[in-house]
Design a protein around this motif. Structure first.
Motif, PDB file in Angstrom:
ATOM      1  N   LYS A 154       0.783  -1.086   0.089  1.00 13.01           N
ATOM      2  CA  LYS A 154      -0.134  -0.016   0.123  1.00 13.01           C
ATOM      3  C   LYS A 154       0.917   1.172   0.107  1.00 13.01           C
ATOM      4  O   LYS A 154       0.520   2.159  -0.668  1.00 13.01           O
ATOM      5  CB  LYS A 154      -0.939   0.033   1.381  1.00 13.01           C
ATOM      6  CG  LYS A 154      -2.129  -0.951   1.128  1.00 13.01           C
ATOM      7  CD  LYS A 154      -2.908  -0.764   2.269  1.00 13.01           C
ATOM      8  CE  LYS A 154      -4.070  -1.731   2.119  1.00 13.01           C
ATOM      9  NZ  LYS A 154      -5.240  -1.582   3.352  1.00 13.01           N
ATOM     10  N   ASP A 209       2.103   1.535  -3.298  1.00 14.34           N
ATOM     11  CA  ASP A 209       1.095   2.230  -4.502  1.00 14.34           C
ATOM     12  C   ASP A 209       1.046   3.715  -4.126  1.00 14.34           C
ATOM     13  O   ASP A 209       0.849   4.271  -5.029  1.00 14.34           O
ATOM     14  CB  ASP A 209      -0.134   1.306  -4.065  1.00 14.34           C
ATOM     15  CG  ASP A 209      -0.132  -0.139  -4.547  1.00 14.34           C
ATOM     16  OD1 ASP A 209       1.025  -0.369  -5.484  1.00 14.34           O
ATOM     17  OD2 ASP A 209      -0.893  -0.743  -4.227  1.00 14.34           O
ATOM     18  N   LEU A 210       0.845   4.081  -2.830  1.00 15.51           N
ATOM     19  CA  LEU A 210       0.671   5.466  -2.647  1.00 15.51           C
ATOM     20  C   LEU A 210       1.879   6.318  -3.190  1.00 15.51           C
ATOM     21  O   LEU A 210       1.675   7.349  -3.741  1.00 15.51           O
ATOM     22  CB  LEU A 210       0.552   5.620  -1.071  1.00 15.51           C
ATOM     23  CG  LEU A 210       0.156   7.130  -0.711  1.00 15.51           C
ATOM     24  CD1 LEU A 210      -0.885   7.760  -1.220  1.00 15.51           C
ATOM     25  CD2 LEU A 210       0.359   7.299   0.963  1.00 15.51           C
ATOM     26  N   ASP A 254       3.798   5.629  -5.631  1.00 14.96           N
ATOM     27  CA  ASP A 254       3.642   5.416  -7.038  1.00 14.96           C
ATOM     28  C   ASP A 254       2.829   6.492  -7.515  1.00 14.96           C
ATOM     29  O   ASP A 254       3.023   7.289  -8.477  1.00 14.96           O
ATOM     30  CB  ASP A 254       3.438   4.298  -7.431  1.00 14.96           C
ATOM     31  CG  ASP A 254       3.561   4.050  -9.107  1.00 14.96           C
ATOM     32  OD1 ASP A 254       4.230   4.703  -9.650  1.00 14.96           O
ATOM     33  OD2 ASP A 254       2.532   3.391  -9.473  1.00 14.96           O
ATOM     34  N   GLN A 255       1.683   6.672  -6.862  1.00  9.02           N
ATOM     35  CA  GLN A 255       0.549   7.463  -7.332  1.00  9.02           C
ATOM     36  C   GLN A 255       1.035   9.064  -6.982  1.00  9.02           C
ATOM     37  O   GLN A 255       1.030   9.649  -7.944  1.00  9.02           O
ATOM     38  CB  GLN A 255      -0.681   7.119  -6.429  1.00  9.02           C
ATOM     39  CG  GLN A 255      -1.966   8.094  -6.646  1.00  9.02           C
ATOM     40  CD  GLN A 255      -2.775   7.746  -5.788  1.00  9.02           C
ATOM     41  OE1 GLN A 255      -2.833   7.057  -4.756  1.00  9.02           O
ATOM     42  NE2 GLN A 255      -4.349   8.175  -6.044  1.00  9.02           N
ATOM     43  N   ARG A 256       1.810   9.299  -5.928  1.00  4.47           N
ATOM     44  CA  ARG A 256       2.041  10.612  -5.753  1.00  4.47           C
ATOM     45  C   ARG A 256       3.345  11.117  -6.774  1.00  4.47           C
ATOM     46  O   ARG A 256       3.315  12.363  -6.972  1.00  4.47           O
ATOM     47  CB  ARG A 256       2.575  10.733  -4.141  1.00  4.47           C
ATOM     48  CG  ARG A 256       1.311  10.386  -3.178  1.00  4.47           C
ATOM     49  CD  ARG A 256       1.369  11.826  -2.438  1.00  4.47           C
ATOM     50  NE  ARG A 256       0.134  11.577  -1.552  1.00  4.47           N
ATOM     51  CZ  ARG A 256       0.083  12.303  -0.474  1.00  4.47           C
ATOM     52  NH1 ARG A 256       1.125  12.824   0.241  1.00  4.47           N
ATOM     53  NH2 ARG A 256      -0.867  12.023   0.371  1.00  4.47           N
ATOM     54  N   THR A 257       3.980  10.116  -7.104  1.00  8.17           N
ATOM     55  CA  THR A 257       4.893  10.470  -7.980  1.00  8.17           C
ATOM     56  C   THR A 257       4.709  10.333  -9.590  1.00  8.17           C
ATOM     57  O   THR A 257       5.329  10.689 -10.527  1.00  8.17           O
ATOM     58  CB  THR A 257       6.226   9.751  -7.732  1.00  8.17           C
ATOM     59  OG1 THR A 257       6.011   8.343  -8.164  1.00  8.17           O
ATOM     60  CG2 THR A 257       6.779   9.933  -6.494  1.00  8.17           C
ATOM     61  N   GLY A 258       3.264  10.138  -9.690  1.00  5.20           N
ATOM     62  CA  GLY A 258       2.713  10.198 -11.228  1.00  5.20           C
ATOM     63  C   GLY A 258       3.351   8.869 -11.930  1.00  5.20           C
ATOM     64  O   GLY A 258       3.318   9.097 -13.187  1.00  5.20           O
ATOM     65  N   GLY A 259       3.682   7.885 -11.139  1.00  4.15           N
ATOM     66  CA  GLY A 259       4.222   6.782 -11.841  1.00  4.15           C
ATOM     67  C   GLY A 259       5.708   6.957 -12.341  1.00  4.15           C
ATOM     68  O   GLY A 259       6.321   6.264 -13.118  1.00  4.15           O
ATOM     69  N   ARG A 260       6.304   8.099 -12.175  1.00  5.48           N
ATOM     70  CA  ARG A 260       7.700   8.418 -12.751  1.00  5.48           C
ATOM     71  C   ARG A 260       8.786   7.527 -12.344  1.00  5.48           C
ATOM     72  O   ARG A 260       9.695   7.105 -12.778  1.00  5.48           O
ATOM     73  CB  ARG A 260       8.214   9.670 -12.647  1.00  5.48           C
ATOM     74  CG  ARG A 260       7.393  10.907 -13.106  1.00  5.48           C
ATOM     75  CD  ARG A 260       8.021  12.113 -13.078  1.00  5.48           C
ATOM     76  NE  ARG A 260       7.809  12.611 -11.497  1.00  5.48           N
ATOM     77  CZ  ARG A 260       7.211  13.249 -11.112  1.00  5.48           C
ATOM     78  NH1 ARG A 260       6.217  14.037 -11.645  1.00  5.48           N
ATOM     79  NH2 ARG A 260       7.229  13.470  -9.690  1.00  5.48           N
ATOM     80  N   LYS A 289       8.065   4.250 -10.881  1.00  2.00           N
ATOM     81  CA  LYS A 289       7.115   2.973 -10.478  1.00  2.00           C
ATOM     82  C   LYS A 289       8.418   1.672 -10.237  1.00  2.00           C
ATOM     83  O   LYS A 289       8.240   1.105  -9.426  1.00  2.00           O
ATOM     84  CB  LYS A 289       6.441   2.745 -11.697  1.00  2.00           C
ATOM     85  CG  LYS A 289       5.496   1.345 -11.564  1.00  2.00           C
ATOM     86  CD  LYS A 289       4.584   1.003 -12.385  1.00  2.00           C
ATOM     87  CE  LYS A 289       3.657  -0.228 -12.429  1.00  2.00           C
ATOM     88  NZ  LYS A 289       3.622  -0.939 -11.013  1.00  2.00           N
ATOM     89  N   ASP A 305       8.644  -0.203  -6.763  1.00  2.00           N
ATOM     90  CA  ASP A 305       8.193  -1.876  -6.750  1.00  2.00           C
ATOM     91  C   ASP A 305       9.343  -2.416  -6.616  1.00  2.00           C
ATOM     92  O   ASP A 305       9.501  -3.581  -5.386  1.00  2.00           O
ATOM     93  CB  ASP A 305       7.897  -2.087  -8.264  1.00  2.00           C
ATOM     94  CG  ASP A 305       6.307  -1.715  -8.924  1.00  2.00           C
ATOM     95  OD1 ASP A 305       5.811  -1.267  -7.711  1.00  2.00           O
ATOM     96  OD2 ASP A 305       6.276  -1.835  -9.598  1.00  2.00           O
TER      97      ASP A 305
END
Length: 60
Positions: free
Chosen positions: A25, A28-29, A31-37, A39, A43
């Protein structure tokens, strides 16, 4: 201080699945906050943290 770390490790060992879910979690948060830059890096970090807690990754 090592007594605290031993207790934390024992707790993580007993609740490995919950620790792995929390790490996922958090990843995922992030990743979301960084706009997937980041990822791939996020991961990889989550997987390494999951492998180092408890008895291994329970989320695979």
């Amino acid at each position: 201080m090592s007594d605290f770390l031993d207790k934390a490790k024992n707790l993580a060992d007993k609740h490995d699945k919950q620790v792995d879910q929390g790490l996922k979690k958090a990843g995922d948060l992030a990743d979301q906050r960084t706009g997937g830059r980041y990822k791939d890096q996020i991961d990889k970090g989550v997987e390494q943290a999951q492998e180092r807690t408890g008895e291994g990754d329970q989320m695979r």
